[in-house]
Design a protein around this motif. Structure first.
Motif, PDB file in Angstrom:
ATOM      1  N   GLU A 117       0.828  -1.217   0.000  1.00 23.07           N
ATOM      2  CA  GLU A 117       0.000   0.000   0.000  1.00 23.07           C
ATOM      3  C   GLU A 117       0.859   1.264   0.000  1.00 23.07           C
ATOM      4  OE1 GLU A 117      -3.126  -0.139  -0.683  1.00 23.07           O
ATOM      5  OE2 GLU A 117      -3.114  -2.326  -0.574  1.00 23.07           O
ATOM      6  N   LEU A 118       1.941   1.250   0.758  1.00 26.01           N
ATOM      7  CA  LEU A 118       2.812   2.436   0.777  1.00 26.01           C
ATOM      8  C   LEU A 118       3.507   2.632  -0.570  1.00 26.01           C
ATOM      9  CD1 LEU A 118       3.835   4.782   2.533  1.00 26.01           C
ATOM     10  CD2 LEU A 118       5.788   3.339   3.182  1.00 26.01           C
ATOM     11  N   THR A 119       3.882   1.522  -1.208  1.00 28.55           N
ATOM     12  CA  THR A 119       4.589   1.603  -2.495  1.00 28.55           C
ATOM     13  C   THR A 119       3.749   2.345  -3.543  1.00 28.55           C
ATOM     14  OG1 THR A 119       5.604  -0.522  -1.934  1.00 28.55           O
ATOM     15  CG2 THR A 119       5.906   0.256  -4.190  1.00 28.55           C
ATOM     16  N   HIS A 120       2.437   2.193  -3.471  1.00 31.88           N
ATOM     17  CA  HIS A 120       1.543   2.909  -4.401  1.00 31.88           C
ATOM     18  C   HIS A 120       1.795   4.418  -4.409  1.00 31.88           C
ATOM     19  CE1 HIS A 120      -1.260   0.135  -6.208  1.00 31.88           C
ATOM     20  NE2 HIS A 120      -1.556  -0.437  -5.059  1.00 31.88           N
ATOM     21  N   HIS A 121       2.317   4.934  -3.305  1.00 27.91           N
ATOM     22  CA  HIS A 121       2.472   6.387  -3.205  1.00 27.91           C
ATOM     23  C   HIS A 121       3.738   6.921  -3.868  1.00 27.91           C
ATOM     24  CE1 HIS A 121      -1.041   7.030  -0.521  1.00 27.91           C
ATOM     25  NE2 HIS A 121      -0.811   5.745  -0.276  1.00 27.91           N
ATOM     26  N   SER A 122       4.538   6.031  -4.448  1.00 32.55           N
ATOM     27  CA  SER A 122       5.730   6.478  -5.179  1.00 32.55           C
ATOM     28  C   SER A 122       5.331   7.346  -6.370  1.00 32.55           C
ATOM     29  CB  SER A 122       6.492   5.246  -5.683  1.00 32.55           C
ATOM     30  OG  SER A 122       7.338   5.613  -6.757  1.00 32.55           O
ATOM     31  N   ASP A 123       6.098   8.404  -6.582  1.00 35.37           N
ATOM     32  CA  ASP A 123       5.817   9.294  -7.725  1.00 35.37           C
ATOM     33  C   ASP A 123       6.233   8.674  -9.059  1.00 35.37           C
ATOM     34  OD1 ASP A 123       4.884  11.108  -5.946  1.00 35.37           O
ATOM     35  OD2 ASP A 123       6.651  12.409  -5.963  1.00 35.37           O
ATOM     36  N   LEU A 124       6.885   7.517  -9.022  1.00 36.82           N
ATOM     37  CA  LEU A 124       7.283   6.874 -10.279  1.00 36.82           C
ATOM     38  C   LEU A 124       6.071   6.349 -11.051  1.00 36.82           C
ATOM     39  CD1 LEU A 124      10.440   4.887  -9.092  1.00 36.82           C
ATOM     40  CD2 LEU A 124      10.375   7.067 -10.315  1.00 36.82           C
ATOM     41  N   PHE A 125       4.962   6.175 -10.367  1.00 37.71           N
ATOM     42  CA  PHE A 125       3.744   5.722 -11.057  1.00 37.71           C
ATOM     43  C   PHE A 125       3.040   6.925 -11.669  1.00 37.71           C
ATOM     44  CE2 PHE A 125       4.239   2.473  -7.622  1.00 37.71           C
ATOM     45  CZ  PHE A 125       4.641   1.446  -8.467  1.00 37.71           C
ATOM     46  N   VAL A 126       2.720   6.808 -12.947  1.00 38.57           N
ATOM     47  CA  VAL A 126       2.211   7.987 -13.657  1.00 38.57           C
ATOM     48  C   VAL A 126       0.701   8.186 -13.492  1.00 38.57           C
ATOM     49  CG1 VAL A 126       4.055   8.036 -15.366  1.00 38.57           C
ATOM     50  CG2 VAL A 126       2.037   6.634 -15.805  1.00 38.57           C
ATOM     51  N   ASP A 127      -0.003   7.158 -13.116  1.00 39.32           N
ATOM     52  CA  ASP A 127      -1.459   7.299 -13.017  1.00 39.32           C
ATOM     53  C   ASP A 127      -1.897   7.548 -11.574  1.00 39.32           C
ATOM     54  OD1 ASP A 127      -1.640   6.895 -15.689  1.00 39.32           O
ATOM     55  OD2 ASP A 127      -2.159   4.762 -15.543  1.00 39.32           O
ATOM     56  N   GLU A 128      -2.988   8.265 -11.451  1.00 37.24           N
ATOM     57  CA  GLU A 128      -3.571   8.444 -10.124  1.00 37.24           C
ATOM     58  C   GLU A 128      -4.715   7.453  -9.976  1.00 37.24           C
ATOM     59  OE1 GLU A 128      -2.272  10.200  -7.792  1.00 37.24           O
ATOM     60  OE2 GLU A 128      -0.736  10.987  -9.130  1.00 37.24           O
ATOM     61  N   PHE A 129      -4.990   7.119  -8.730  1.00 41.73           N
ATOM     62  CA  PHE A 129      -6.032   6.124  -8.466  1.00 41.73           C
ATOM     63  C   PHE A 129      -7.385   6.444  -9.086  1.00 41.73           C
ATOM     64  CE2 PHE A 129      -3.631   4.721  -4.590  1.00 41.73           C
ATOM     65  CZ  PHE A 129      -3.382   3.473  -5.096  1.00 41.73           C
ATOM     66  N   PHE A 223      11.312   1.269 -14.837  1.00 44.56           N
ATOM     67  CA  PHE A 223      10.508   2.477 -14.614  1.00 44.56           C
ATOM     68  C   PHE A 223      10.751   3.518 -15.712  1.00 44.56           C
ATOM     69  CE2 PHE A 223       9.856   1.254 -10.052  1.00 44.56           C
ATOM     70  CZ  PHE A 223       8.496   1.498  -9.988  1.00 44.56           C
ATOM     71  N   GLU A 224      12.004   3.634 -16.166  1.00 42.92           N
ATOM     72  CA  GLU A 224      12.317   4.610 -17.219  1.00 42.92           C
ATOM     73  C   GLU A 224      11.565   4.292 -18.510  1.00 42.92           C
ATOM     74  OE1 GLU A 224      16.532   5.315 -18.172  1.00 42.92           O
ATOM     75  OE2 GLU A 224      16.790   5.729 -16.015  1.00 42.92           O
ATOM     76  N   ASP A 225      11.568   3.010 -18.880  1.00 47.93           N
ATOM     77  CA  ASP A 225      10.880   2.634 -20.113  1.00 47.93           C
ATOM     78  C   ASP A 225       9.363   2.790 -19.992  1.00 47.93           C
ATOM     79  OD1 ASP A 225      13.067   2.274 -21.636  1.00 47.93           O
ATOM     80  OD2 ASP A 225      13.085   0.080 -21.572  1.00 47.93           O
ATOM     81  N   TYR A 226       8.866   2.513 -18.817  1.00 43.28           N
ATOM     82  CA  TYR A 226       7.427   2.714 -18.544  1.00 43.28           C
ATOM     83  C   TYR A 226       7.076   4.200 -18.699  1.00 43.28           C
ATOM     84  CZ  TYR A 226       3.873   3.633 -14.770  1.00 43.28           C
ATOM     85  OH  TYR A 226       2.836   4.079 -13.981  1.00 43.28           O
ATOM     86  N   ARG A 227       7.964   5.047 -18.191  1.00 40.42           N
ATOM     87  CA  ARG A 227       7.799   6.505 -18.315  1.00 40.42           C
ATOM     88  C   ARG A 227       7.810   6.924 -19.786  1.00 40.42           C
ATOM     89  NH1 ARG A 227       6.443  10.547 -14.607  1.00 40.42           N
ATOM     90  NH2 ARG A 227       5.863  11.984 -16.247  1.00 40.42           N
ATOM     91  N   LYS A 228       8.743   6.312 -20.548  1.00 36.31           N
ATOM     92  CA  LYS A 228       8.840   6.644 -21.981  1.00 36.31           C
ATOM     93  C   LYS A 228       7.549   6.282 -22.707  1.00 36.31           C
ATOM     94  CE  LYS A 228      13.815   6.142 -22.540  1.00 36.31           C
ATOM     95  NZ  LYS A 228      14.802   5.050 -22.718  1.00 36.31           N
ATOM     96  N   TRP A 229       7.008   5.146 -22.349  1.00 35.34           N
ATOM     97  CA  TRP A 229       5.719   4.722 -22.937  1.00 35.34           C
ATOM     98  C   TRP A 229       4.644   5.772 -22.658  1.00 35.34           C
ATOM     99  CZ3 TRP A 229       1.454   3.404 -19.708  1.00 35.34           C
ATOM    100  CH2 TRP A 229       0.333   2.886 -20.385  1.00 35.34           C
ATOM    101  N   HIS A 230       4.602   6.261 -21.437  1.00 36.67           N
ATOM    102  CA  HIS A 230       3.605   7.255 -21.039  1.00 36.67           C
ATOM    103  C   HIS A 230       3.852   8.580 -21.748  1.00 36.67           C
ATOM    104  CE1 HIS A 230       0.854   9.532 -18.507  1.00 36.67           C
ATOM    105  NE2 HIS A 230       1.823  10.360 -18.227  1.00 36.67           N
ATOM    106  N   ASP A 231       5.104   9.051 -21.695  1.00 36.89           N
ATOM    107  CA  ASP A 231       5.443  10.346 -22.320  1.00 36.89           C
ATOM    108  C   ASP A 231       5.262  10.298 -23.835  1.00 36.89           C
ATOM    109  OD1 ASP A 231       5.983  11.321 -19.832  1.00 36.89           O
ATOM    110  OD2 ASP A 231       8.168  11.146 -19.984  1.00 36.89           O
TER     111      ASP A 231
END
Ligand code: ZN
Length: 254
Positions: A117-129, A223-231
């Motif tokens: 549950e705490l891990t969800h709060h990392s800013d590395l995740f691009v989506d909000e709940f 995480f970087e590649d996931y970010r690239k997918w999003h960006d």
């Protein structure tokens, strides 16, 4: 983080008091790890410690007594209730060694659920709940399963839970395997417990495969590649971007 105790009696609180204290201390340590390595900048406002019954009937209708709602984590520290739930998720399948594993579900493993549950709060995740987009939930949920298990368990504990969840994915693939990874949660909260949990087990294995076999244990790069997918505008589904379905087929075919 504020700690709020929501029990129906003092006695019930007292029963869980020492475990809550141990978990609070360990959570502070895990929070530091996330802050240093995984861009946790804003911790949740509070943890509500409560009973399994209140978590699943008053604070939510979700049948799993650990969840995050906005900035607050809700969890039951009741290990006995968790063991019961873990056995229920087998949906009556005859798997004595897995049943035995869950009958002895440890405090350490329970702690990884709180850490999830705490891990969800990392800013590395691009989506909000609360957003409309749901197509990368498998990535976030899988990562929230993977990181606590990898960072907080011993190697043998990690291998133990991985073996159990791998076998459960194999056992339930016939029933739930047709939906894609990108449809995480599509059957949740309507279906059986095994149907809900299937998405978590499978996402965990998908992330484990990505990190350990595709990215040589470099979580940051994942995480970087996931970010690239999003960006890059999320032009394909995240699972095909990572070419992950292929890996799932391998698991399914075993
Ligand atoms: Zn989660």
């Amino acid at each position: 983080m504020k700690h709020i105790f929501a029990f129906e009696s003092i006695e019930e609180y007292k029963k869980h008091e020492s475990l809550i204290q141990r978990f609070s201390d360990r959570l502070n340590e895990y929070q530091e790890i996330l802050e240093e390595n995984f861009a946790l900048t804003e911790a949740p406002k509070a943890i509500v410690w409560t009973s399994a019954e209140l978590a699943t009937s008053i604070f939510s209708e979700i049948p799993i007594p650990a969840f995050t709602n906005k900035d607050t984590i809700y969890i039951t520290p009741d290990l006995t209730a968790w063991r019961k739930l873990m056995i229920e998720q087998l949906d009556g399948k005859d798997l004595p060694h897995i049943q035995h594993f869950y009958e002895n579900f440890s405090e350490n493993l329970l702690f990884t659920i709180l850490a999830h549950e705490l891990t969800h709060h990392s800013d590395l995740f691009v989506d909000e709940f609360d957003e409309e987009r749901h197509d990368s939930i498998w990535f976030e949920e899988g990562m929230c399963e993977y990181l606590p298990k990898k960072l907080l368990l011993s190697e043998s504990e990690f291998n133990g839970i991985t073996a159990v969840e791998t076998e459960l994915v194999e056992v339930f693939t016939e029933e739930y395997g047709l939906r894609s990874l990108d449809e995480f949660g599509s059957a949740s909260y309507k279906g059986s417990l095994s149907s809900i949990m299937f998405d978590y087990w499978r996402s965990f294995l998908a992330i484990k495969f990505l990190v350990e076999e595709r990215y040589q244990n470099d979580v940051r790069l994942v995480f970087e590649d996931y970010r690239k997918w999003h960006d890059g505008g999320r032009k394909t589904s995240l699972s095909s971007y990572f070419n992950i379905e292929q890996m799932m087929e391998k698991i399914d075919a075993r």
